[in-house]
Design an enzyme around this catalytic site. Structure first.
Site, PDB file in Angstrom:
ATOM      1  CE  LYS A 103     -28.741 -14.393 -34.509  1.00 27.70           C
ATOM      2  NZ  LYS A 103     -29.159 -15.797 -34.249  1.00 27.70           N
ATOM      3  CB  THR A 126     -35.255 -22.638 -32.514  1.00 28.37           C
ATOM      4  OG1 THR A 126     -35.580 -21.205 -32.255  1.00 28.37           O
ATOM      5  CG2 THR A 126     -34.641 -23.366 -31.359  1.00 28.37           C
ATOM      6  CE  LYS A 179     -39.282 -21.397 -33.490  1.00 28.79           C
ATOM      7  NZ  LYS A 179     -38.801 -19.918 -32.882  1.00 28.79           N
ATOM      8  CG  HIS A 235     -28.189 -20.359 -24.929  1.00 29.65           C
ATOM      9  ND1 HIS A 235     -29.428 -20.917 -25.850  1.00 29.65           N
ATOM     10  CD2 HIS A 235     -28.731 -20.651 -23.722  1.00 29.65           C
ATOM     11  CE1 HIS A 235     -30.292 -21.525 -25.083  1.00 29.65           C
ATOM     12  NE2 HIS A 235     -30.147 -21.241 -23.867  1.00 29.65           N
ATOM     13  CE  LYS A 254     -31.666 -16.831 -39.449  1.00 20.53           C
ATOM     14  NZ  LYS A 254     -31.650 -17.909 -38.363  1.00 20.53           N
ATOM     15  NE  ARG A 255     -29.800 -11.992 -31.109  1.00 23.50           N
ATOM     16  CZ  ARG A 255     -28.272 -12.392 -31.146  1.00 23.50           C
ATOM     17  NH1 ARG A 255     -27.672 -11.355 -31.260  1.00 23.50           N
ATOM     18  NH2 ARG A 255     -27.944 -13.502 -30.955  1.00 23.50           N
TER      19      ARG A 255
END
Length: 807
Positions: A550, A652, A656, A356, A544-545
């Site tokens: 990110k 993901t 969504k 991952h 998100k985390r």
């Protein structure tokens, strides 16, 4: 499942009486929720029993999905939807004067996961059941989950997520499946009277692993699979009664506390040696428990251990359960008497591994002294696997020490879990096409060359049942009216919406539903945070985390720039914009926590600035999780997927939002690449460095963050504001400043700032053209079916597990 409404009402009233000796009028909402959940679980019991027995009777291949996380959210709505009885339950309760959504809100989100890894696992077990795959999820029953996030004066504060304070109506304790996990002690090789070698493990600490089973019903197909979660307990002998009797109560229970800590919290802080040890304990604990019961159940069903791989597929979700390789070898060699080569062949053919990440920090490694002390027999097995593997590498490459060093499982006094998973499995898959190519051609290139054909891609997916049917019922209903309901079982049929994307009436209905969802989110924000978010503004959402790659910080820099432009020119013509964030930072990840503080400081400043009224709003929504996501995602106009190219394995959340009609602003990273391939240039907004450019900068240099700041007056101004605290104390954000300057901006946030600002301006312009924006959203929905986890899992079943799908 067919349940008559009158029968349901009678059953529900009887269950209330049985559990609480009360009727409907005298019961509390919590009692009603527990009674309802207990009743629904009983309705599933026969299908659950028959699913297990049919699979055993037919000796179908069983898939066991091992994951440290299962972010399943709330289950009541999901379960009654999959059972096909939601309307019956809702109408029956209404006739009794009970509101179903009110009871659903009683249920806490299960504290079993944190981010994409856990949500993926939850989607996958849902899809396995819906496709009729004989499967089981295996994880840990965390008592307190990760943590509950609170925001105090802009700072993240972690408190226990006591999600089990309300009875978990879905779980069944299975003492008959309990087993012993051995930690510590000494292990020596001995020879018996026949000259056969065996391992003698003595002086170990025995821990009792007790499973709690939860049902996983497929969608309207009568299949109920199992999610098995393991709890660490003692058999009572750990309680020191004599010490307790002397009044030393805390010391008397120390051993019990130590055991229960194994399954107390998800991802304990591993910045200390004790934290690292606890994480390793957790990983071996649930992996060993799962493997032990698999072997026990297969033997009970008459399966010979040298043919185990014909009946069992074990999937390792990231490296946390990678010890499955050594544990299965231990059982096959030490307990079942298979000779090494045969046992290893069975192990490799049984186990598959999903990678991952390409981030070095996330590729788990354990110090040999700690590993060997905690797991002496497992270390011996890993050492032997490594010795044989290195001999093979040495023969293949004529003793090339560089190859041996890069590929060895044990190197520099560290045990590399990704290497163990690769060597001990028959399949290694990435989770997006770009991610897989980076693994094959860069990060794990030596292994790809050594094992031709072992590496493959399986792009992640999401269950459309949770993220469209359940989260956005109005949109789901519109799709039914437009193309029929076949897409619910075959999500690829969503492509039949494409001809309607040019239908103004259809697109208009989608926009009405979007606005309704935005109104719902705006009401939630006002009720919970006291912030008035305008549903007529663009809802631009990043959830998100919290991690620097990110790049929530890139979003914040642009918001500060927009704030500056509005303050400089109060008449600036901008489309009203509401930026919404949701993110948790790991407790020990200080710069991530500082980023949350910065987001909240910016929000406080912007939201109290008169010149920004009606133009700009910023909201941080604490304790982001599945239930919050189900409110936020259907309301999103813009989906922020702005990670540094080459760093996000898949993502993901992008899928969504896409499935709910948001337009993606994205770098060409992870699954964004494949979303772009599906929707085309006209229906996504792409910006920033490519993965090749990022990799070249990292490999050859040539980037200067300071030069980038010097060349852009916007960045010079923003960096000065951050240095002065931007609503907080000067120096409050020194770690962020250092990251962007002294550390030379390792995720190229500053270099992508100008292209990101252009992308935002493009989105602003497009949004003003309501017809075009509406078509973009509709087209994203029509293209989203390919990203259903049903499609992903079908490929896993066919290409990795060799497992039958019944539907």
């Amino acid at each position: 499942m067919r349940i008559d409404k009158e029968r349901f009402k009678n059953d529900f009233k009887a269950k209330l009486m049985q559990l609480y000796r009360t009727d409907v009028q005298g019961s509390s909402d919590t009692e009603r929720y527990i009674a309802l959940g207990t009743l629904i679980k009983e309705y599933m019991a026969l299908d659950w029993y028959e699913t297990e027995n049919r699979n055993a009777r037919e000796k179908r291949k069983n898939v066991y999905y091992f994951s440290m996380e299962f972010l399943i959210g709330r289950l009541l709505d999901s379960i009654i939807l999959n059972l096909g009885i939601k309307d019956t339950v809702s109408e029956g309760l209404a006739e009794l004067g009970i509101d179903l959504p009110c009871l659903e809100d009683i249920e806490p989100d299960a504290g079993l996961g944190n981010g994409g890894l856990g949500r993926l696992a939850a989607c996958f077990i849902d899809s396995m059941a819906s496709l009729g795959i004989s499967g089981m999820g295996i994880g840990i029953r965390y008592k307190y989950g990760l943590f509950r996030q609170e925001i105090v004066h802009g700072n993240q504060i972690e408190t226990p997520d006591n999600w089990l304070k309300i009875q978990n109506v879905w779980e069944s304790r299975r003492d008959d499946k309990a087993c012993i996990i051995k930690f510590g002690g000494e292990c020596n090789l001995r020879w018996d009277e026949k000259g056969a070698m065996y391992a003698e493990h003595t002086g170990y600490e025995p821990i009792l692993a007790v499973p709690y089973d939860m049902p996983v019903p497929g969608y309207e197909n009568g299949v109920v699979n199992t999610l098995r979660l393991w709890s660490a307990e003692t058999d009572g002998s750990a309680f020191d009664f004599s010490t307790f009797s002397r009044g030393d109560y805390e010391r008397a229970q120390e051993a019990q506390y130590a055991v229960s800590s194994i399954t107390s919290v998800l991802y304990p802080d591993d910045s200390t040696e004790r934290g690292k040890l606890l994480r390793l304990k957790q990983e071996y604990f649930f992996t060993s428990a799962g493997i032990q019961t698999i072997v026990r159940d297969m033997k009970k069903n008459g399966v010979e251990m040298d043919h185990l791989d014909e009946y069992v597929a074990i999937h390792v979700n990231d490296t946390h359960p990678a010890l499955a390789v050594a544990e299965l070898m231990r059982i096959l060699v030490d307990e079942e008497g298979l000779e090494w080569d045969k046992a290893f062949k069975v192990t490799v053919n049984t186990i598959a591994y999903t990678n991952h990440t390409i981030l070095a920090e996330a590729l788990e490694k354990w110090r040999v002294p700690m590993f060997r002390t905690l797991l002496p027999r497992i270390y011996m097995i890993v050492e032997e696997i490594n010795r044989r593997f290195c001999s093979e590498v040495s023969r293949r490459y004529n003793g090339d020490w560089a190859k041996l060093s890069s590929m060895s499982i044990i190197q520099d006094d560290m045990v590399k879990m990704a290497h163990l998973a690769i060597v001990g499995s028959h399949s290694v898959n990435g989770v997006a096409a770009l991610h897989t190519e980076i693994l094959k051609n860069q990060e794990l290139k030596d292994f790809h060359e050594f094992y031709p054909g072992k590496f493959n891609n399986k792009t992640n997916g999401i269950t459309h049942r949770r993220w469209l049917m359940q989260s956005n019922p109005k949109l789901s209903g519109l799709i039914d009216e437009t193309i029929g309901d076949g897409w619910k079982k075959d999500p690829l049929l969503l492509r039949n919406l494409k001809p309607y994307c040019d239908d103004k009436a259809f697109v208009g209905k989608i926009q009405e539903i979007k606005h309704s969802n935005k109104e719902r989110l705006a009401s939630f924000i006002l009720d919970n945070y006291g912030i008035a978010a305008d549903p007529d503004s663009i809802f631009d959402i990043q959830v998100k985390r919290l991690h620097m790659y990110k790049r929530q910080i890139l979003n914040v820099l642009h918001i500060i720039d927009l704030y500056n432009r509005i303050c400089d020119d109060p008449n600036l013509d901008v489309t009203p914009h509401t930026y919404i964030f949701g993110a948790k930072a790991f407790p020990g990840y200080t710069i991530a926590k500082q980023t949350i503080k910065l987001i909240n400081s910016v929000a406080e400043t912007v939201n109290h600035e008169k010149r920004c009224e009606g133009k700009l709003k910023v909201v941080f929504m604490p304790n982001y999780g599945v239930s919050l996501a189900q409110i936020m995602i259907p309301a999103g106009d813009i989906s922020e997927q702005i990670s540094t190219a080459s760093k996000e394995a898949s993502g993901t959340g992008n899928m969504k939002f896409m499935m709910n009609g948001a337009v993606t602003v994205a770098t060409m990273d992870g699954a964004n690449v494949e979303i772009h391939g599906e929707v085309g240039d006209d229906n996504i907004i792409i910006f920033g460095l490519s993965s090749e450019e990022v990799i070249n900068y990292q490999k050859y240099g040539g980037y200067s963050a300071m030069d980038t700041i010097a060349a852009d007056p916007r960045l010079r101004r923003i960096m000065g504001q951050i240095d002065n605290g931007f609503g907080a104390a000067p120096g409050e954000f020194d770690l962020i400043k250092r990251h962007l300057t002294v550390d030379n901006d390792p995720y190229f946030t500053l270099l992508d700032f100008a292209p990101y600002a252009e992308a935002q301006a493009k989105a602003d312009k497009l949004y003003r053209d309501a017809a075009r924006w509406g078509r973009m959203g509709a087209y994203n929905i029509a293209c989203s079916g390919v990203f259903s986890s049903d499609n992903t899992i079908r490929r896993y079943a066919q290409e990795i597990w060799n497992a039958e799908t019944r539907f």
